[in-house]
Design a protein around this motif. Sequence first.
Motif, PDB file in Angstrom:
ATOM      1  N   SER A  36       0.827  -1.205   0.000  1.00 20.60           N
ATOM      2  CA  SER A  36       0.000   0.000   0.000  1.00 20.60           C
ATOM      3  C   SER A  36       0.861   1.255   0.000  1.00 20.60           C
ATOM      4  O   SER A  36       0.336   2.362  -0.085  1.00 20.60           O
ATOM      5  N   VAL A  37       2.166   1.068   0.110  1.00 22.25           N
ATOM      6  CA  VAL A  37       3.113   2.192   0.137  1.00 22.25           C
ATOM      7  C   VAL A  37       4.210   1.936  -0.887  1.00 22.25           C
ATOM      8  O   VAL A  37       4.690   0.806  -1.021  1.00 22.25           O
ATOM      9  N   ILE A  38       4.585   2.984  -1.610  1.00 21.64           N
ATOM     10  CA  ILE A  38       5.762   2.905  -2.470  1.00 21.64           C
ATOM     11  C   ILE A  38       6.827   3.808  -1.864  1.00 21.64           C
ATOM     12  O   ILE A  38       6.590   4.989  -1.618  1.00 21.64           O
ATOM     13  N   VAL A  39       7.967   3.212  -1.541  1.00 19.97           N
ATOM     14  CA  VAL A  39       9.095   3.934  -0.970  1.00 19.97           C
ATOM     15  C   VAL A  39      10.126   4.146  -2.074  1.00 19.97           C
ATOM     16  O   VAL A  39      10.404   3.223  -2.855  1.00 19.97           O
ATOM     17  N   VAL A  40      10.685   5.333  -2.131  1.00 18.71           N
ATOM     18  CA  VAL A  40      11.641   5.675  -3.183  1.00 18.71           C
ATOM     19  C   VAL A  40      12.923   6.201  -2.552  1.00 18.71           C
ATOM     20  O   VAL A  40      12.880   6.992  -1.605  1.00 18.71           O
ATOM     21  N   CYS A  41      14.062   5.753  -3.065  1.00 19.71           N
ATOM     22  CA  CYS A  41      15.365   6.249  -2.609  1.00 19.71           C
ATOM     23  C   CYS A  41      16.198   6.547  -3.852  1.00 19.71           C
ATOM     24  O   CYS A  41      16.885   5.666  -4.380  1.00 19.71           O
ATOM     25  N   GLU A  42      16.084   7.765  -4.341  1.00 20.36           N
ATOM     26  CA  GLU A  42      16.737   8.127  -5.597  1.00 20.36           C
ATOM     27  C   GLU A  42      18.252   8.095  -5.500  1.00 20.36           C
ATOM     28  O   GLU A  42      18.948   7.739  -6.446  1.00 20.36           O
ATOM     29  N   HIS A  43      18.798   8.489  -4.333  1.00 13.14           N
ATOM     30  CA  HIS A  43      20.251   8.665  -4.183  1.00 13.14           C
ATOM     31  C   HIS A  43      20.861   7.536  -3.359  1.00 13.14           C
ATOM     32  O   HIS A  43      21.676   7.773  -2.476  1.00 13.14           O
TER      33      HIS A  43
END
Length: 270
Positions: A36-43
């Motif tokens: 239900s959650v999308i976590v993003v870590c671009e760096h």
Amino acid sequence: MTQRMKLWNFFQMESQSLKPAFGPAVHVDQMGDAPSVIVVCEHASNRVPAHLDGLGLKDETLTRHIAWDPGALPVAQGLSQQLGAVLVHGGISRLVYDCNRPPDAPDAIPERSEVFEIPGNTALSDAARDARIAQVYRPFSSMLTEQIGVHRAHLRMMVTVHSFTPIFRDQMRAVQIGILHGDDDRLAQAMMQSIPADLDMNVQLNEPYSAADGVAHTLNRHAVPYGLPNVMIEIRNDLIESTAQQANIAQVLAHWVTTAEAAMSERNNM
């Protein structure tokens, strides 16, 4: 033009003619069956593709904050595990291309970061710039779009995880956790209103950066169009140096985000 610049331009032309591989620009880890959650870590990574020869920087420089967000990926992984989220994280240094910037942003491929000149980014040819957009930014952006589409039926929010250096331009930053937002401030405001009572940290809204600094690109491009409540979390990197610190912050954030999302939903249903 200096001899160094001539060498870099020659190297860029040679690299383009050989079409070197950049390697994976994006990774996906799914922690739950129906996230239900999308976590993003671009760096998440400081990796520089081999054919770019470290962008002309020393190895030690590439371990610094200018190349990535130290500690952010382990926190993002821990947060994703706690929430049963899908995690999308970058596989290439932001000095090669900053995936939290659009292609027309001046700092998408920075020629200078803090006090460091980046020789491998200076006077890039259009072909070299286009190659980075095509092989770094586009795959990352496309994967985010794909993952949102796959899980859209049960996604409730997007959380991006970053870290920042405690000292910037010789000044100590008092803020320890920053809660940032772009065009949609619902989740950020809910988090500011539900800071854990036992969290003994300096928490600030839109610090040490804000959307005015161009940091809300991922939120505005990938969450806002889908109506997903979203937030960018910045953590001072001296607080997440050890495995234990990273696990603790991840646990705190998981509870905090969940509490804020529930409070926001409750208000919306009133």
